[in-house]
Design an enzyme around this catalytic site. Sequence first.
Site, mmCIF file in Angstrom:
data_model
loop_
_atom_site.group_PDB
_atom_site.id
_atom_site.type_symbol
_atom_site.label_atom_id
_atom_site.label_comp_id
_atom_site.label_asym_id
_atom_site.label_seq_id
_atom_site.Cartn_x
_atom_site.Cartn_y
_atom_site.Cartn_z
ATOM 1 N N ASP A 141 58.674 6.337 -46.167
ATOM 2 C CA ASP A 141 60.107 6.139 -46.464
ATOM 3 C C ASP A 141 60.718 7.317 -47.227
ATOM 4 O O ASP A 141 61.917 7.489 -47.223
ATOM 5 C CB ASP A 141 60.296 4.911 -47.356
ATOM 6 C CG ASP A 141 59.593 3.696 -46.843
ATOM 7 O OD1 ASP A 141 60.257 2.766 -46.414
ATOM 8 O OD2 ASP A 141 58.339 3.671 -46.876
ATOM 9 N N PHE A 142 59.879 8.081 -47.931
ATOM 10 C CA PHE A 142 60.429 9.144 -48.783
ATOM 11 C C PHE A 142 60.703 10.428 -48.023
ATOM 12 O O PHE A 142 61.116 11.416 -48.605
ATOM 13 C CB PHE A 142 59.473 9.464 -49.948
ATOM 14 C CG PHE A 142 59.114 8.298 -50.819
ATOM 15 C CD1 PHE A 142 59.852 7.121 -50.806
ATOM 16 C CD2 PHE A 142 58.028 8.370 -51.680
ATOM 17 C CE1 PHE A 142 59.497 6.044 -51.609
ATOM 18 C CE2 PHE A 142 57.683 7.298 -52.490
ATOM 19 C CZ PHE A 142 58.415 6.133 -52.452
ATOM 20 N N PHE A 158 54.983 7.592 -49.568
ATOM 21 C CA PHE A 158 55.424 6.559 -48.618
ATOM 22 C C PHE A 158 56.198 7.280 -47.513
ATOM 23 O O PHE A 158 57.003 8.156 -47.815
ATOM 24 C CB PHE A 158 56.413 5.582 -49.264
ATOM 25 C CG PHE A 158 55.894 4.628 -50.294
ATOM 26 C CD1 PHE A 158 55.395 5.080 -51.511
ATOM 27 C CD2 PHE A 158 55.959 3.257 -50.078
ATOM 28 C CE1 PHE A 158 54.949 4.187 -52.471
ATOM 29 C CE2 PHE A 158 55.519 2.351 -51.044
ATOM 30 C CZ PHE A 158 55.008 2.820 -52.244
ATOM 31 N N HIS A 194 60.770 0.983 -49.231
ATOM 32 C CA HIS A 194 59.324 1.156 -49.422
ATOM 33 C C HIS A 194 58.496 0.419 -48.370
ATOM 34 O O HIS A 194 57.316 0.159 -48.605
ATOM 35 C CB HIS A 194 58.895 0.639 -50.805
ATOM 36 C CG HIS A 194 59.289 1.511 -51.951
ATOM 37 N ND1 HIS A 194 60.561 1.553 -52.445
ATOM 38 C CD2 HIS A 194 58.576 2.369 -52.720
ATOM 39 C CE1 HIS A 194 60.612 2.401 -53.472
ATOM 40 N NE2 HIS A 194 59.417 2.908 -53.658
ATOM 41 N N GLU A 236 59.152 16.800 -53.239
ATOM 42 C CA GLU A 236 58.537 16.788 -51.910
ATOM 43 C C GLU A 236 58.968 17.965 -51.053
ATOM 44 O O GLU A 236 58.172 18.496 -50.276
ATOM 45 C CB GLU A 236 58.854 15.478 -51.176
ATOM 46 C CG GLU A 236 58.114 14.253 -51.702
ATOM 47 C CD GLU A 236 58.819 13.552 -52.853
ATOM 48 O OE1 GLU A 236 59.876 14.072 -53.299
ATOM 49 O OE2 GLU A 236 58.326 12.509 -53.307
ATOM 50 N N GLU A 252 51.433 13.575 -54.808
ATOM 51 C CA GLU A 252 51.750 12.886 -56.068
ATOM 52 C C GLU A 252 50.661 11.861 -56.376
ATOM 53 O O GLU A 252 50.341 11.027 -55.518
ATOM 54 C CB GLU A 252 53.104 12.175 -55.945
ATOM 55 C CG GLU A 252 54.263 13.147 -55.938
ATOM 56 C CD GLU A 252 55.527 12.561 -55.283
ATOM 57 O OE1 GLU A 252 55.606 11.343 -55.076
ATOM 58 O OE2 GLU A 252 56.421 13.357 -54.976
#
Lengths: 332, 342
Positions: B95-96, B93, B139, B70, B39
């Site tokens: 986190d994702f 990130f 994040h 994703e 992205e």
Amino acid sequence: MYSDMVTARHYEERLQEEYLEGKQPKFDISAGPIPGELHLAAGHEPAAVGVCQHLEDEDTVTAPHRPHHIAIAKGVDLKRMTAEIFGRETGLSKGKGGHMHLFDPEVNFACSGIIAQGAPPAVGAALAAKKRNSDAVAVSYLGEGAINQGGFLESLNLAAVQNLPVVFVIEDNDWAISMPKGRVTDVSDGSQRASGFEMPGERIDHNDPVAVYEAAERAVGRARAGNGPSLIEVQVHRRMGHFMGDAQGYRPDEEMEKLDELDPIPRMEERLRAAGLDDERIESLRDAATERVEEAIDWAKDQPQPDPEDAYEDVFTNPPEGPAAAETGGDD
Amino acid sequence: MAKAREPEQTDRELTMSRAMVEAIATEMRDDEEVFVMGEDVADYGGIFDSTEGLLEGFGHERIMDVPISETSFIGAGVGAAQQGMRPIVELMFSDFFGVCMDQIYNQMAKNTYMSGGGVSVPMVLMTAVGGDYNDAAQHSQTLYGTFAHLPGMKVVVPSTAHDAKGLMHSAVRDDDPVVYMFHKRLMGIGWMPAPDGPKTGVPEGDYTIPFGEADVKREGSDVTVVTLGLHVHRALDAAESLADEGLDAEVVDLRTLVPLDIETVLESVQKTGRLVVVDEDYRSFGVTGEIIASVAESDLDALDAVERVAMPDVPIPYARPLEKEVQPDATDIEEAVRSVNE
Ligand SMILES: Cc1ncc(C[n+]2csc(CCOP(=O)(O)OP(=O)(O)O)c2C)c(N)n1
């Protein structure tokens, strides 16, 4: 609707000023009174106000990373929301959540910074309403970039197959950070996705708050009557960078030049004048909005910073027995 | 007196992001099968500058911006890698990864094993980690432990530009999936100033840094401080302050978690007798526990005292005083070093 629109707009302008304090001329994300990233929603107001007009406190709204306009339209406590954005102790989440994670259970409002991940919990709120035979509905907001995410498509399907009272609202601002919609999907009208799940889908062009209001009246009415989910896509415009500090080098100049012409606020004012409201009345609505925003910001800035020890509280509602997080922490 | 080991000599200093990009560009020039997907990696150049400038050299066909999907694009990386291509896929990130975890830990990481070695997945999953900029719980996570815990992926964590380049070359050339975790604060991005440490001399040509070789970033005789990523620099700062007090700390930079170089850690602990492990990831069930357990298993007698400094087990809070409280800093490291020396 106009009052909420101008409140949201003035709020965003003031947050921008506060956020940039200490960050000019050189932008450093750690400087200034507002922590973290900031995503502003100026130009998105019609999608928020047109839908939330039909909602009560019991109705659930889940918002994405760009939430302020929706929070204002849903009636989230403006002072405590502002204190949260400034990271203060009396903020909605005691300074733990911040601007992308606003939670106000009083009015059933929640946010997530993870793309499309507010959709499943909205379906869950609708499921609870159905199981309890209440007439509450749930609304999930997402950007047009988010609707390519599995969590969204799975939510449409679950809501449809269970006939749940949920309205999905897509804010189509044409950009997902630097990606224009045309490069991430071949479906230019996102509301068409509804047809794959046999639910009604409508697209509102031209960022028109009245048309949003009317479409939402149908969708929310349908949900409350037990007739299942719907999808509304609203064309909005992102007047600023994706987040503060985004120089938008990827965005064509012609598009930037048109933004003022497309601004929904002056257009709404024209409409109000045409409907017979005089300038004085419009001015007084604006003044009231400004006053409300200034009061919230002044109040928030006066609030205390949280006590560092509070970082260890609230991990659980019912904390387990034994050593507390504080005692196992890095700072012992 | 302790002396820092110098990186390979060169006058040319780069930020960590420039060093990573240089390695990627070289690999792309040398091998048509290498491409980048993620992205905002093309026109934006990566939110954290991890792909800055690559679009100009390689175009949208090889620096591919993809939808926010994703599961699909990381899984597509796996599929292309199984066809023998060498994708570098960015998850913006760490986190994702919750939204696409299956593609990472069941597909990318396990297909080699489940195929009895018949299939290989030569892919790099590049992702940003770390807090220290008040972006709150979704994040700011570091998650080294999560990726290293799940078998089948190599895990790389550079702390300097020099290491970042060499480790990227190794990652792209590796026939296995490599998770390359870079700390946002080390990248040298305009809007997020980095400390001085990560900007180092970087040789012009390509070079590899083998996985599984920790680097002693500062030699010392009293205490071994083991860490990685951003906290290498915090540990070095702490070591400088402690030197004024007459305490001589050795700082070991792990550089890769899988494979883990426990030998270098052990040698250091055998010399100092005292171990402090510092990690920006959560404390429980993670890197700190793993290092201490591995040292204890190998040579329990070498250990006189142990202490860990890590993120307490709480989601990372937003407000500055709260985040500061939970993030380990140089002072926390100093305290831990003093405490194992008592
Ligand atoms: C799962 C996940 N992937 C990526 C991101 C990073 N990200 C945050 S906002 C954003 C763009 C969202 O675009 P859109 O949904 O169109 O909303 P807009 O920002 O335009 O309002 C991206 C990629 C994220 N937060 N979560």
